[in-house]
Design a protein around this motif. Structure first.
Motif, mmCIF file in Angstrom:
data_model
loop_
_atom_site.group_PDB
_atom_site.id
_atom_site.type_symbol
_atom_site.label_atom_id
_atom_site.label_comp_id
_atom_site.label_asym_id
_atom_site.label_seq_id
_atom_site.Cartn_x
_atom_site.Cartn_y
_atom_site.Cartn_z
ATOM 1 N N LYS A 187 11.949 -7.167 37.204
ATOM 2 C CA LYS A 187 11.118 -6.581 36.143
ATOM 3 C C LYS A 187 11.978 -6.519 34.897
ATOM 4 O O LYS A 187 13.162 -6.158 34.984
ATOM 5 C CB LYS A 187 10.642 -5.180 36.528
ATOM 6 C CG LYS A 187 9.456 -5.196 37.467
ATOM 7 C CD LYS A 187 8.452 -4.114 37.135
ATOM 8 C CE LYS A 187 7.126 -4.386 37.849
ATOM 9 N NZ LYS A 187 6.062 -3.480 37.418
ATOM 10 N N GLN A 188 11.417 -6.880 33.790
ATOM 11 C CA GLN A 188 12.213 -6.880 32.562
ATOM 12 C C GLN A 188 11.349 -6.418 31.406
ATOM 13 O O GLN A 188 10.439 -7.094 30.956
ATOM 14 C CB GLN A 188 12.750 -8.286 32.293
ATOM 15 C CG GLN A 188 13.673 -8.351 31.094
ATOM 16 C CD GLN A 188 13.226 -9.360 30.075
ATOM 17 O OE1 GLN A 188 12.713 -10.419 30.429
ATOM 18 N NE2 GLN A 188 13.392 -9.049 28.803
ATOM 19 N N ALA A 189 11.643 -5.212 30.933
ATOM 20 C CA ALA A 189 10.855 -4.627 29.846
ATOM 21 C C ALA A 189 11.592 -4.813 28.533
ATOM 22 O O ALA A 189 12.803 -4.612 28.463
ATOM 23 C CB ALA A 189 10.641 -3.138 30.116
ATOM 24 N N SER A 231 8.884 0.674 38.901
ATOM 25 C CA SER A 231 8.888 1.031 37.479
ATOM 26 C C SER A 231 9.489 -0.086 36.622
ATOM 27 O O SER A 231 10.483 -0.708 36.991
ATOM 28 C CB SER A 231 9.703 2.318 37.301
ATOM 29 O OG SER A 231 9.940 2.556 35.938
ATOM 30 N N ASP A 232 8.887 -0.315 35.451
ATOM 31 C CA ASP A 232 9.465 -1.252 34.491
ATOM 32 C C ASP A 232 10.682 -0.638 33.808
ATOM 33 O O ASP A 232 11.522 -1.357 33.290
ATOM 34 C CB ASP A 232 8.424 -1.635 33.433
ATOM 35 C CG ASP A 232 7.217 -2.337 34.048
ATOM 36 O OD1 ASP A 232 7.283 -3.546 34.226
ATOM 37 O OD2 ASP A 232 6.235 -1.644 34.376
ATOM 38 N N LEU A 233 10.733 0.689 33.790
ATOM 39 C CA LEU A 233 11.857 1.395 33.160
ATOM 40 C C LEU A 233 12.818 1.897 34.228
ATOM 41 O O LEU A 233 12.406 2.302 35.316
ATOM 42 C CB LEU A 233 11.343 2.587 32.351
ATOM 43 C CG LEU A 233 10.470 2.261 31.144
ATOM 44 C CD1 LEU A 233 9.928 3.542 30.531
ATOM 45 C CD2 LEU A 233 11.253 1.463 30.111
#
Lengths: 195, 541
Positions: free
Chosen positions: A34-36, A61-63
């Motif tokens: 995941k990479q926000a 979670s993205d964070l």
């Protein structure tokens, strides 16, 4: 394996190319990712960061939670310190030593270095000089940084190198070679520094 | 096939795979990449079935054009940022009255924490307001899957469907499994053929027709709620702790799961499709809860509604009661605190770090425009500069501190007019070329019709700069648009914003301040970012 990474820098420095390479490496190796990132207004010369999570288990979670970041990879030394609250107690900072001064109240360089050295695990390197030494252009400095972080990442050098080759392939073999040279220079620097 | 996609890209690819014939949008963070992805795919694959994907002048024209395509029986998607919904609202709300013929999906990208916006409005209110079904995917995969489901549902129920996403999903990448055929190729549904609506009266919103339609829509709304209870993306799962349940909406579900990697110890109502499914809320109540925590991005929308749906003996907590922060986006940490779990150990904040605010790019034409405007404005005792939405909003920050207002797309011109009506002199408006065509032209007509004493600066960088350099609707025609609206051509002045022209620019502004009437000054120089990009592209060729 599970690695939570913050990529940091100033808009335009090229942190998103690091994310693209790591995304490619993760996907090829069957890992979840995941990479926000933040687009828009914050990019105009302001601070930019991206939360990047790689794991063999599904990621929710993205964070990344505060205090859980394994590596802060920063193309700018003060920007590395901006996210220190998010760093895990045994986390690493891998950062460029070259300040990017576009604000009037930028702190003293030596003071920033002292704060970075006070943290338990810091690797600081002049990514632009190392890129130049490796025969790569200044734009490849981000690959030097990425190379320097490989030993902390549970990804093999070869896996990251192959991802660099794939990501830059449409730009021609010369660009691929120079980016790999930069990656290797960073990797060697880090391995030697940790000996 | 597994791909690494932004939430925006997952939605775009799903729309292509769902067989859309058109995507209609005006750029707006964080929604821009949806349309760009479709544009790039169309360019890269000229043999594929054509999808209309040119940028629209604003969100209202986008919404209406998509409704026209839906009328013709073809599938269309509309994309915008949350505040774009305000611009499209007339068409959007009334599209629930006409209904859809070809599948019609509206994507609204909300921006809690206001990373790149002027407010935190929550588009779910629009879904409820229009009485249509609305979706809120919790992750990129769900976003991809839900788009096709939304198109199917839209065609089945003959109703537009709203998809609400937030920045954190729109601008985060994750792996997405896409639909593939047995031979491994992409599963792209063929586009619809033209067929007119089978309920033609419904598309003529005369009061007599609308009254009939309104009754039907209210009946259908019940069905939408029943169907959202059966949607597998919505679920209620009881937990060990029977007394507590958490309603996790959209991506809030991820923050909840992040804190309980081994499973949540209480009941969880996962909510990704609305209207709120009464059946699942009933299951939650029946499981014996006496306390419900609502976790949602944006405003306390579900929290407010659910309080009225369940007995007052059950305590409902969330953003309204202060258990979660009232403003800003959620995070794994704010959710953790709400659950009274111990915070993770952290290093202290380093006070040596100073803010690095965004700034206008070096070499940007807006800089030269503000440098000149500031000098002329300072020559008058009480100059006021009404500005607008775009890169030039950064003129509010040092070193320029040049503007006094920024409100909504186009408001610079109309507010400058209102201020002039009230007696302000000089009254300046600063607006970009793309914002001018988006919503400034009608305001300019108001100025002309009332002979308002205003100086309107259309800072023309030949692109929509803030969102990354998309085509601007009026490029090459700004002067003729102004003249067509009725501005005296003698008071439409074009200058080139460069330091060497500073004296000339200042003189032009001075002259137009002294002219009693509507003046338009157009500083025109290409955006430095698109200029660099075009130079690179030329070099590569």
């Amino acid at each position: 394996m599970k690695k939570d990474i913050i990529l940091a820098g100033v808009g335009g420095q090229g942190i998103l190319s690091i994310a693209t390479v790591l995304g490619e490496a993760a996907l090829t190796n069957g890992l979840h990712i995941k990479q926000a990132e933040v687009h828009g207004m914050s990019q105009r010369g302001g601070d930019v960061q991206s939360n990047l999570r790689i794991s063999s288990e599904p990621i929710h979670s993205d964070l990344i939670p505060y205090g859980k970041v394994d590596i802060i990879m920063s193309l700018e030394p003060m920007e590395a310190l901006r996210y220190v609250q998010e760093l895990s107690k045994d986390g690493w900072i891998v950062t460029s030593s070259v300040p990017f001064v576009n604000i009037p109240n930028y702190p003293e360089k030596e003071e920033i270095y002292a704060h970075l050295q006070k943290l338990p695990h810091t690797v600081m390197l002049d990514v632009e000089a190392l890129a130049k030494e490796a025969g790569a252009p200044a734009q490849a400095a981000n690959m030097v940084l990425l190379g320097a972080a490989i030993p902390m990442m549970d990804l093999s050098y070869e896996a990251v190198r192959d991802a660099v080759a794939k990501v830059f392939s449409r730009k021609g073999q010369d660009i691929v070679d120079k980016n790999i040279a930069a990656l290797e220079a960073g990797y060697r620097h880090s391995v030697n520094a940790n000996r | 096939m597994k791909l690494l996609l932004l939430g925006d890209e997952a939605i775009a690819l799903a729309a292509i795979h769902s067989g859309i014939s058109g995507v209609y949008a005006y750029p707006g963070t964080p929604s821009t990449e949806i349309t760009e992805y479709i544009q790039n795919r169309q360019k890269a694959d000229p043999a594929s079935e054509r999808i209309f994907c040119k940028w629209c002048t604003n969100e209202k024209t986008a919404m209406e054009a998509a409704l026209g395509m839906s009328y013709m029986g073809k599938r269309a998607m509309v994309c915008m940022k949350h505040v774009g919904m305000n611009v499209a609202a007339d068409a959007f709300v009334n599209s629930a009255m006409t209904g859809a013929n070809g599948g019609l999906v509206v994507v609204a990208a909300d921006d809690p924490s206001m990373h790149s916006s002027q407010n935190e409005q929550d588009s779910r209110f629009y879904g409820r307001f229009a009485m249509i079904p609305y979706y809120e995917p919790s992750c990129q995969q769900e976003a991809y899957d839900m788009v096709r489901e939304a198109f199917d549902y839209s065609e089945k129920m003959k109703i537009p469907v709203l998809m609400r996403i937030t920045t954190r999903m729109a601008h985060s990448r994750a792996e997405v499994s896409t639909w593939t055929l047995k031979d491994g190729s992409e599963d792209i549904r063929p586009q619809n053929r033209i067929h007119f609506p089978d309920n033609p009266k419904q598309w003529i919103l005369l009061p007599a027709n609308s009254r009939v339609r309104n009754e039907q829509l209210i009946k259908d709304k019940k069905q939408f709620g029943l169907d959202s209870a059966e949607d597998p993306h919505n679920s209620f799962t009881p937990g060990e702790d029977r007394g507590l349940a958490i309603v996790a909406c959209g991506i809030a579900y991820n923050y909840l799961m992040e804190n309980f990697p081994k499973g949540v110890p209480c009941g969880v109502l996962k909510l990704t499709r609305y209207p709120i499914p009464r059946k699942l809320v009933g299951e939650m109540v029946a499981s014996g809860v006496h306390r419900v925590i609502v976790m949602e991005e944006g405003q306390p929308f579900v929290e407010d509604k659910i309080r009225g749906m369940i007995g007052s003996e059950i305590q409902v907590e969330g953003r309204l009661t202060g258990l979660l922060p009232r403003t800003g986006e959620l995070s794994p940490d704010s959710v953790r605190a709400a659950l009274h779990l111990n915070p993770h150990k952290t290093f202290p904040k380093d006070d040596i770090v100073v803010p690095r605010p965004p700034a206008l790019c070096q070499g940007c034409g807006h800089r030269d425009m503000y440098a000149a405007l500031n000098e002329v404005a300072a020559e008058y005792e009480n100059s006021r500069v009404f500005s607008d939405i775009g890169c030039y909003t950064l003129g509010a920050l040092p070193p320029f501190r040049a503007i006094h207002t920024t409100v909504d797309m186009g408001a610079s011109i109309t507010m400058a007019k209102g201020a002039a009506d009230a007696g302000q002199f000089p009254s300046f408006a600063v607006i970009g070329d793309s914002t001018f065509t988006h919503s400034g032209i009608t305001g300019l007509l108001d100025c002309v019709n009332s002979e308002a004493n205003v100086v309107i600066i259309i800072s023309d960088n030949l692109t929509t700069g803030m969102t990354g350099g998309q085509d601007s609707a009026g490029t090459g025609r700004i002067e003729s648009i102004c003249a067509g609206v009725g501005v005296d051509p003698a008071h439409i002045r074009v200058v080139v914003p460069l330091a060497k022209n500073m004296e000339e620019i200042k003189n032009v502004i001075r002259e137009e301040v002294e002219y009693k009437g509507v003046s338009v000054v157009i500083p025109r120089r290409e955006c430095i970012q698109t200029f660099k990009r075009h130079a690179r592209e030329k070099k590569q060729q």
